[in-house]
Design a protein around this motif. Structure first.
Motif, mmCIF file in Angstrom:
data_model
loop_
_atom_site.group_PDB
_atom_site.id
_atom_site.type_symbol
_atom_site.label_atom_id
_atom_site.label_comp_id
_atom_site.label_asym_id
_atom_site.label_seq_id
_atom_site.Cartn_x
_atom_site.Cartn_y
_atom_site.Cartn_z
ATOM 1 N N MET A 217 0.816 -12.672 5.711
ATOM 2 C CA MET A 217 -0.288 -13.116 6.340
ATOM 3 C C MET A 217 -0.789 -14.243 5.423
ATOM 4 O O MET A 217 -2.170 -14.462 5.583
ATOM 5 N N CYS A 218 -0.014 -14.964 4.800
ATOM 6 C CA CYS A 218 -0.500 -16.065 3.749
ATOM 7 C C CYS A 218 -1.375 -15.470 2.506
ATOM 8 O O CYS A 218 -2.254 -16.401 1.979
ATOM 9 N N LYS A 219 -1.004 -14.206 2.315
ATOM 10 C CA LYS A 219 -1.998 -13.644 1.379
ATOM 11 C C LYS A 219 -3.383 -13.999 1.021
ATOM 12 O O LYS A 219 -3.967 -14.566 0.148
ATOM 13 N N PRO A 220 -3.951 -13.365 2.014
ATOM 14 C CA PRO A 220 -5.721 -13.479 2.090
ATOM 15 C C PRO A 220 -6.123 -12.708 0.870
ATOM 16 O O PRO A 220 -5.515 -11.698 0.589
ATOM 17 N N ASP A 221 -7.538 -12.790 0.741
ATOM 18 C CA ASP A 221 -8.164 -11.991 -0.335
ATOM 19 C C ASP A 221 -8.756 -11.074 0.349
ATOM 20 O O ASP A 221 -9.818 -11.320 1.081
ATOM 21 N N LEU A 222 -7.955 -9.812 0.499
ATOM 22 C CA LEU A 222 -8.618 -8.645 1.018
ATOM 23 C C LEU A 222 -9.756 -7.951 0.276
ATOM 24 O O LEU A 222 -10.017 -6.723 0.661
ATOM 25 N N THR A 223 -10.160 -8.448 -0.711
ATOM 26 C CA THR A 223 -11.398 -7.788 -1.325
ATOM 27 C C THR A 223 -12.615 -8.347 -0.909
ATOM 28 O O THR A 223 -13.757 -8.009 -1.373
ATOM 29 N N VAL A 224 -12.664 -9.403 -0.041
ATOM 30 C CA VAL A 224 -13.596 -9.976 0.426
ATOM 31 C C VAL A 224 -14.721 -8.716 1.212
ATOM 32 O O VAL A 224 -14.064 -8.148 1.919
ATOM 33 N N TYR A 225 -15.955 -8.807 0.971
ATOM 34 C CA TYR A 225 -16.878 -7.776 1.651
ATOM 35 C C TYR A 225 -17.556 -8.101 3.069
ATOM 36 O O TYR A 225 -17.404 -7.559 3.788
ATOM 37 N N LYS A 252 4.434 -12.384 9.447
ATOM 38 C CA LYS A 252 4.643 -11.099 9.087
ATOM 39 C C LYS A 252 3.471 -10.142 8.768
ATOM 40 O O LYS A 252 2.646 -10.740 8.066
ATOM 41 N N LEU A 253 3.423 -9.058 9.056
ATOM 42 C CA LEU A 253 2.385 -8.040 8.996
ATOM 43 C C LEU A 253 2.715 -7.321 7.710
ATOM 44 O O LEU A 253 3.350 -6.319 7.708
ATOM 45 N N SER A 254 2.568 -8.111 6.474
ATOM 46 C CA SER A 254 3.147 -7.375 5.252
ATOM 47 C C SER A 254 2.275 -7.910 4.133
ATOM 48 O O SER A 254 1.356 -8.627 4.377
ATOM 49 N N GLY A 255 2.444 -7.474 2.830
ATOM 50 C CA GLY A 255 1.916 -8.109 1.850
ATOM 51 C C GLY A 255 0.434 -7.638 1.650
ATOM 52 O O GLY A 255 -0.066 -8.322 0.704
ATOM 53 N N GLY A 256 0.048 -6.602 2.186
ATOM 54 C CA GLY A 256 -1.551 -6.331 1.955
ATOM 55 C C GLY A 256 -1.895 -5.677 0.760
ATOM 56 O O GLY A 256 -2.891 -6.387 0.254
ATOM 57 N N PHE A 257 -1.089 -4.728 0.163
ATOM 58 C CA PHE A 257 -1.620 -3.884 -0.961
ATOM 59 C C PHE A 257 -1.794 -4.827 -2.197
ATOM 60 O O PHE A 257 -2.778 -4.432 -2.802
ATOM 61 N N PRO A 258 -0.823 -5.791 -2.555
ATOM 62 C CA PRO A 258 -1.499 -6.694 -3.737
ATOM 63 C C PRO A 258 -2.552 -7.448 -3.663
ATOM 64 O O PRO A 258 -3.050 -7.781 -4.685
ATOM 65 N N GLU A 259 -3.203 -7.750 -2.473
ATOM 66 C CA GLU A 259 -4.237 -8.584 -2.290
ATOM 67 C C GLU A 259 -5.519 -7.774 -2.198
ATOM 68 O O GLU A 259 -6.529 -8.082 -1.807
ATOM 69 N N SER A 261 -8.117 -4.724 -3.564
ATOM 70 C CA SER A 261 -8.883 -3.901 -4.922
ATOM 71 C C SER A 261 -8.093 -2.436 -5.198
ATOM 72 O O SER A 261 -7.502 -1.831 -4.214
ATOM 73 N N ASP A 262 -7.998 -2.518 -6.501
ATOM 74 C CA ASP A 262 -7.263 -1.042 -6.839
ATOM 75 C C ASP A 262 -7.699 0.141 -6.240
ATOM 76 O O ASP A 262 -7.094 1.073 -5.897
ATOM 77 N N SER A 263 -9.175 0.297 -6.181
ATOM 78 C CA SER A 263 -9.653 1.394 -5.511
ATOM 79 C C SER A 263 -9.490 1.469 -4.039
ATOM 80 O O SER A 263 -9.162 2.645 -3.624
ATOM 81 N N LEU A 264 -9.289 0.454 -3.543
ATOM 82 C CA LEU A 264 -9.082 0.376 -1.932
ATOM 83 C C LEU A 264 -7.532 0.891 -1.714
ATOM 84 O O LEU A 264 -7.343 1.749 -0.840
ATOM 85 N N LYS A 265 -6.620 0.517 -2.415
ATOM 86 C CA LYS A 265 -5.206 0.609 -2.070
ATOM 87 C C LYS A 265 -4.732 2.235 -2.297
ATOM 88 O O LYS A 265 -3.906 2.482 -1.930
ATOM 89 N N LYS A 266 -5.875 2.846 -3.016
ATOM 90 C CA LYS A 266 -5.562 4.354 -3.234
ATOM 91 C C LYS A 266 -6.331 5.284 -2.070
ATOM 92 O O LYS A 266 -5.882 6.421 -1.997
ATOM 93 N N ARG A 267 -6.785 4.763 -1.300
ATOM 94 C CA ARG A 267 -7.450 5.457 -0.402
ATOM 95 C C ARG A 267 -6.656 5.654 0.922
ATOM 96 O O ARG A 267 -5.397 5.347 0.851
ATOM 97 N N SER A 268 -7.269 6.392 2.011
ATOM 98 C CA SER A 268 -6.087 6.876 3.109
ATOM 99 C C SER A 268 -5.929 5.768 4.081
ATOM 100 O O SER A 268 -6.741 4.896 3.847
#
Length: 346
Positions: A217-225, A252-259, A261-268
């Motif tokens: 997805m071009c690796k967007p910043d998924l920490t944006v509020y 590609k629907l991929s590559g989301g977790f690295p973008e 926050s650490d807290s978000l990727k641990k959630r459900s």
């Protein structure tokens, strides 16, 4: 998701322990600095309620020297060594300790090696000839090439050499996997991607236009509020709709977790979907089910994420559910788009 819908994972990486030193990014302290084999990959998706019919392997950024490669081919040693590694997987010819078997060969739907696009079409012709020789009987599974732009100087993908290399791939019926990174590099990567695709297709007959398959997805910043006012999100959203105007551009629907926050990727998965739905929804709206494809980005997705493969699968499942997609549309996302974009023969 109906249990009879098959999956083609359109983006994974594999490498044996014996070749770790050939990886440009691999340092001893990297969480990925160990063997990642088919045996481990199969364990990652073992709990999937849907059958994983195959995967598309993407080059893993092996060390290379473009200048030496053009002169005598010596700078291409390690990328060609990776072709040899994938040949062993694709033809079911494992070496002891590499973590795959003869029977695993059927899982390799395609592989996408590295290629020296910045060196121009003459160098590309030379390299493709060497790669084909190295691939042997597995060459039919080489469906295209990648040269990562996400960590290269601005303008790398806009040189005349690069554009002519892309046109060469189009004439040969080979795709280009495009890796850029808006999160770390900013909107310039999006703007250059739009220009690069326009130039690569300009004046080219439709049947010779290179197919672009955009990673993550071009690796967007998924920490944006606040996506309503954030300029990086708005630039990314605009780019998605612009990029989708060309019929032979896929996402590609991929590559989301690295973008994230650490807290978000641990959630459900449900909580993560709630947070990242503005991005997933835009990709679906822009490209539609016929031009987006499921991809795990294993093992990169595993860093800091327990059960990452299954968690990403549930995120994509939820996207399909929330969008009320038909079974045919779901089949496109889970496998059909990858089959069409890469020209897979299963």
């Amino acid at each position: 998701m109906a249990s009879d819908i098959p999956i083609i994972d359109a983006h994974i990486h594999l490498y044996p322990k014996s070749e770790l030193e050939t990886l440009a990014w691999c340092t001893p302290d990297s969480p990925l600095a160990k063997q990642h084999s088919l045996e481990e990959y199969k364990a990652a998706f073992s709990s999937s309620p849907n059958p994983v019919k195959g995967f598309v392997f993407l080059e893993t950024d092996r060390k290379n020297d473009l200048e030496a490669g053009v002169k005598d081919g010596s700078g291409w040693k390690y990328p060609l060594e990776e072709v040899s590694w994938l040949k062993r997987i694709a033809l079911g010819q494992p070496k002891d300790g590499e973590g795959h078997t003869k029977e695993d060969a059927s899982l390799c739907a395609a592989y996408i090696p590295w290629a020296p696009l910045p060196s121009g079409p003459a160098a590309m012709e030379k390299y493709i000839e060497l790669a084909q020789k190295e691939a042997g009987d597995s060459w039919k599974k080489v469906r295209g090439f990648r040269y990562l732009l996400q960590d290269k100087p601005d303008g790398t993908g806009l040189t005349d050499n690069f554009i002519e290399s892309l046109k060469l791939l189009g004439r040969k019926g080979l795709v280009f996997d495009l890796g850029v990174n808006q999160h770390e590099r900013g909107r310039i990567q999006l703007e250059e991607t739009v220009e690069m695709i326009d130039r690569a297709h300009e004046g080219v007959p439709d049947n010779e236009k290179v197919v672009f398959i955009i990673n993550h997805m071009c690796k967007p910043d998924l920490t944006v509020y606040n996506v309503l006012t954030d300029t990086s999100y708005i630039a990314w959203r605009t780019a998605m709709f612009t990029l989708s105007k060309a019929d032979n551009v896929y996402m590609k629907l991929s590559g989301g977790f690295p973008e994230m926050s650490d807290s978000l990727k641990k959630r459900s998965p449900e909580e993560i979907f709630e947070a990242v739905s503005p991005w997933l929804s835009v990709v679906l709206a822009a490209f539609g089910p016929s031009r987006i494809m499921f991809a795990s980005d294993w093992p990169v997705c595993t860093v800091g994420v327990d059960g990452a493969w299954g968690k990403w699968q549930k995120l994509v499942e939820r996207l399909c559910y929330m969008a009320s997609l038909t079974d045919d549309e779901k089949k496109r996302i889970w496998a059909g788009t990858a089959i069409a974009a890469y020209g897979l023969e299963l």
